[in-house]
Design an enzyme around this catalytic site. Structure first.
Site, PDB file in Angstrom:
ATOM      1  N   SER A 194      26.069  43.777  44.586  1.00 20.21           N
ATOM      2  CA  SER A 194      27.311  44.878  45.003  1.00 20.21           C
ATOM      3  C   SER A 194      27.559  44.535  46.491  1.00 20.21           C
ATOM      4  CB  SER A 194      26.944  46.128  44.514  1.00 20.21           C
ATOM      5  OG  SER A 194      25.549  46.706  45.042  1.00 20.21           O
ATOM      6  N   HIS A 204      28.790  44.719  37.892  1.00 19.71           N
ATOM      7  CA  HIS A 204      30.030  43.819  38.535  1.00 19.71           C
ATOM      8  C   HIS A 204      30.287  42.479  37.589  1.00 19.71           C
ATOM      9  CE1 HIS A 204      29.853  46.437  42.154  1.00 19.71           C
ATOM     10  NE2 HIS A 204      28.726  46.548  41.876  1.00 19.71           N
ATOM     11  N   LYS A 262      33.817  50.460  36.462  1.00 16.43           N
ATOM     12  CA  LYS A 262      34.285  49.859  37.446  1.00 16.43           C
ATOM     13  C   LYS A 262      35.510  48.800  36.528  1.00 16.43           C
ATOM     14  CE  LYS A 262      30.898  50.167  40.308  1.00 16.43           C
ATOM     15  NZ  LYS A 262      29.078  50.117  40.335  1.00 16.43           N
TER      16      LYS A 262
HETATM   17  C1  PLP Z   1      28.284  51.190  40.397  1.00 17.31           C
HETATM   18  C2  PLP Z   1      26.900  50.895  39.958  1.00 17.31           C
HETATM   19  C3  PLP Z   1      26.035  51.498  39.313  1.00 17.31           C
HETATM   20  C4  PLP Z   1      26.260  52.841  38.798  1.00 17.31           C
HETATM   21  O1  PLP Z   1      27.333  52.872  38.165  1.00 17.31           O
HETATM   22  P1  PLP Z   1      28.320  54.285  37.881  1.00 17.31           P
HETATM   23  O2  PLP Z   1      28.913  54.243  36.583  1.00 17.31           O
HETATM   24  O3  PLP Z   1      29.072  54.346  39.092  1.00 17.31           O
HETATM   25  O4  PLP Z   1      27.093  55.514  38.046  1.00 17.31           O
HETATM   26  C5  PLP Z   1      24.916  50.789  38.796  1.00 17.31           C
HETATM   27  N1  PLP Z   1      24.740  49.643  39.162  1.00 17.31           N
HETATM   28  C6  PLP Z   1      25.276  48.700  40.149  1.00 17.31           C
HETATM   29  C7  PLP Z   1      24.971  47.574  40.227  1.00 17.31           C
HETATM   30  C8  PLP Z   1      26.304  49.327  40.653  1.00 17.31           C
HETATM   31  O5  PLP Z   1      27.344  48.727  41.348  1.00 17.31           O
END
Ligand code: PLP
Length: 402
Positions: A191, A219, A250
């Site tokens: 990320s 992602h 996301k």
């Molecule tokens: C954003 C993210 C999460 C957490 O997800 P949420 O649904 O926002 O709690 C977990 N792992 C990665 C790699 C992320 O980028």
């Protein structure tokens, strides 16, 4: 009467953070929690009363505001109301939850799936429910905080291997006593850096050493692979990941997290994972939105193509301006700045020209490697990306980054 001393450890922590906040605010370099006042189409937002191009979104396919997804959410509110009756294990389970879990299982080419109320909660509860004292977890050094927290919470021996370094992973696997259970865990796309885990090599090592494999597709779901099914499709591998984790917040424009896996594993998690048993079910509107979004991804494959085009345009353009985009191969594009101050200045200059980007500074990344973490989505037009690069390039020169 206040008994707390000024050198109290809690007060020291509170003070240290608040000092940093004050410095940012005093110097007009504070970009935390800026409110988006309105969504204006897929790639534009209203911030501080100004319409800006959105280059900080994780909605990679531009599905936020999608009509079909919105309609599904509204219909679910009419059908079920705005909440549930509590936790899934008591009266919180709705048919839309099962529908969503079936959709995810099918999308991920898995036997079954389970959902939780966030991706963060998913990693915490799944890692700590699968692993325990005496077991070993091997985690990539750049893994997301929720994975790290899940590993620590599990009580298992926690070992970190060098980022995407397969020789180091093998060395750590060799060190685990052969009779112990072990889990290898990594982000699919990292990320902060936008690079992709070397899945074929990880799979080989897991087979060789009899380790379980969990991959976090926050992602890559909807992003990697010709039809957006994720990292396995990207590498042409079929069902090689034991625990396929992802988020619904996301690319999927909702909220929640999931795991797809073999039926036995999902059944175990339904009966043993505490974030499922002791925390509220996903709201019906969000479950329905997520369910519809997976269908939209399959029905509108042009979005993935457009995202790939935009990603290439953005990375190649920034590189030709002289920026260091680090290791990225995806729509997460780090723009290396060096010092925290350079990253803040570049952010301010870009936002002043209506390009909404955000900085990432220490401790999220090592000191001296502060950066913009810019993203493009399927919703951007070619000319919009050209404009953003022109702005970032001009400011980068003035600040002395390029
Ligand atoms: C954003 C993210 C999460 C957490 O997800 P949420 O649904 O926002 O709690 C977990 N792992 C990665 C790699 C992320 O980028």
């Amino acid at each position: 009467m206040d008994l707390k001393k000024t050198d109290d450890a809690v007060m020291r922590r509170v003070h240290a953070i608040n000092q940093r906040v004050k410095y940012g605010k005093d110097n007009n370099l504070y970009f935390y929690n800026q409110a988006i006042e309105e969504l204006r189409g897929g790639a534009k937002v209203l911030v501080n009363g100004r319409e800006m191009g959105m280059y900080a979104s994780y909605g990679y396919l531009g599905l936020l505001g999608h009509e079909r997804i919105g309609a599904a959410a509204k219909a679910a509110i009419d059908e079920y109301g705005t909440g549930t009756h509590g936790v899934r294990s008591l009266a919180g389970t709705l048919t839309i939850h099962y529908e969503l879990e079936e959709t995810i299982a099918e999308f991920k080419n898995a036997e079954a799936a389970i959902t939780y109320s966030s991706g963060y909660a998913t990693n915490l509860t799944v890692v700590s429910t699968l692993m325990g004292r005496g077991d070993y977890v091997l985690s990539d050094k750049y893994n997301h905080a929720s994975i790290v927290d899940g590993c620590l919470m599990s009580g298992a021996e926690f070992r970190r291997f060098r980022h995407n370094d397969m020789a180091d992973l093998e060395k750590r696997l060799e060190e685990v006593p052969p009779d112990r259970s072990k889990l290898v865990i990594a982000d699919s796309v990292f990320s902060m850096d936008g690079d992709i885990i070397d899945l074929p090599a990880v799979v080989k090592l897991c087979k060789k050493y009899g380790a379980w494999l969990m991959i976090d597709e926050a992602h890559s779901i909807g992003v990697l692979g010709a039809t957006g099914r994720g990292i396995e499709e990207h590498f042409g591998l079929e069902d090689v990941i034991d625990i396929k984790m992802g988020t619904l917040s996301k690319t999927i424009p909702s909220v929640g997290g999931y795991v797809a896996a073999k039926k036995e594993i999902i059944s175990y998690l339904r009966h043993a994972s505490r974030a499922y048993i002791f925390s509220a079910a996903l709201p019906p509107a969000q479950a329905a939105a997520a369910n519809e979004a997976f269908k939209v991804i399959l029905d509108e494959p042009w979005r993935i193509e457009k995202l790939n085009q935009n990603t290439q345009q953005f990375i190649n353009g920034l590189k030709s301006l002289g920026f260091d985009t680090m290791l990225t191969e995806t729509a997460i594009v780090p723009v290396f700045c060096g010092s925290d101050d350079s990253a803040f200045l570049l952010t301010r200059a870009a936002q002043n020209k209506d390009v909404f980007v955000l900085p990432v500074v220490s401790p999220a990344v090592p000191e001296g490697s502060a950066r913009l973490r810019a993203t493009v989505t399927a919703a951007h037009e070619t000319e919009e990306i050209d404009y953003a690069m022109e702005v970032i390039g001009k400011a980068g020169k003035e600040i002395g980054i390029i």
